[in-house]
Design a protein around this motif. Structure first.
Motif, PDB file in Angstrom:
ATOM      1  N   GLU A 100      73.309 153.334 -67.151  1.00  0.00           N
ATOM      2  CA  GLU A 100      73.818 154.320 -66.116  1.00  0.00           C
ATOM      3  C   GLU A 100      74.188 153.750 -64.883  1.00  0.00           C
ATOM      4  OE1 GLU A 100      71.167 157.685 -65.464  1.00  0.00           O
ATOM      5  OE2 GLU A 100      71.308 158.467 -67.389  1.00  0.00           O
ATOM      6  N   SER A 130      74.996 157.225 -75.284  1.00  0.00           N
ATOM      7  CA  SER A 130      74.841 158.446 -74.414  1.00  0.00           C
ATOM      8  C   SER A 130      74.796 158.456 -73.114  1.00  0.00           C
ATOM      9  CB  SER A 130      73.552 159.240 -74.760  1.00  0.00           C
ATOM     10  OG  SER A 130      73.532 160.399 -74.274  1.00  0.00           O
ATOM     11  N   GLN A 134      77.584 159.572 -70.461  1.00  0.00           N
ATOM     12  CA  GLN A 134      77.255 160.364 -69.091  1.00  0.00           C
ATOM     13  C   GLN A 134      77.733 160.109 -67.913  1.00  0.00           C
ATOM     14  OE1 GLN A 134      74.797 159.823 -66.681  1.00  0.00           O
ATOM     15  NE2 GLN A 134      74.942 161.809 -65.818  1.00  0.00           N
TER      16      GLN A 134
END
Length: 239
Positions: A100, A130, A134
């Protein structure tokens, strides 16, 4: 915002794409995307595509691609080399959060004090995908297989590689040296830290010692702190 789907085999010149059956079912049955619904596709190699649902089939959801953008890789990539913890959940958390924030490569190290001697990447790779979707990023970090520290050390560029350890001795704050224009590699040891012999071996190659602060951090916390520190240092340096 449009939903994002991962399409690792999607070429930059593609005009259409069909989601795999599991993704098709998720798109149509769970997300309830109908014909004309906008979506975003990423292939993890810097390519982002604007698309729309052309056929909302729960087994073969077809998409029409209307625009393509290529995002170049970071000019100063970050390579995190970390000894995985015994509790795999903590490594899964690290991979998610580091992806992230933004990391280019993660190598898992087998050290003398490592409690985990084996590691399967399949689940970690799914978690990285994933997290990529995101966070809206375009480059999927490369996850490298678990390897012995002694085999790993000769493969790195020592002038831009740093080892974070807890032994006594001179250590430079990572924030002071992390903004190398060619990128950097940060070594994070197991929960019992690197051994003196491992630290000496790193020093013998020209790898320098760094500190992440005064607190004694868990392995996954130290690794994530290193990723964030490098990002801040690069932003301040305009990299």
């Amino acid at each position: 915002m449009p939903h994002t789907f991962f399409a690792p085999d999607l070429a930059p010149d593609a005009t259409g794409y069909t989601l795999p059956e599991d993704e098709s079912k998720h798109a149509v049955r769970v997300l309830r995307l109908a014909d004309g619904a906008p979506v975003v596709l990423i292939n993890g190699r810097g390519d982002m595509f604007e698309a729309a649902v052309a056929d909302a089939n729960p087994k073969r959801c077809a998409l029409h691609i209307s625009a393509h953008t290529h995002i170049p890789p970071r000019p100063a990539p970050m390579h995190l080399a970390v000894a995985p913890t015994k509790n795999l959940d903590r490594m899964e958390w690290l991979v998610e959060k580091a992806t992230e924030i933004g990391v280019d490569r993660i190598t898992f190290l087998r050290c003398a004090r490592s409690e985990r001697r084996e590691l399967k990447l399949e689940r970690l790779e799914k978690i990285a995908v994933s997290a990529l979707k995101q966070s809206g990023q375009a480059w999927l970090p490369r996850l490298s297989e678990l390897m012995n520290l002694a085999d790993f050390l000769p493969t790195v560029e020592p002038t831009t590689t740093f080892i974070a350890h807890l032994e006594d001795g001179e250590r430079t704050p990572l924030s002071h040296v992390a903004a190398a224009p060619t990128g950097c590699t940060i070594l994070i040891g197991p929960e019992g830290d690197f051994t003196p012999a491992e630290i000496t071996a790193a020093f013998a190659l020209g790898i320098r010692a760094v500190t992440l602060g005064d607190s004694r951090l868990r392995t996954e916390t130290a690794a994530l702190a290193a990723v964030h520190t490098v990002h801040v240092a690069r932003e301040l340096a305009g990299l």
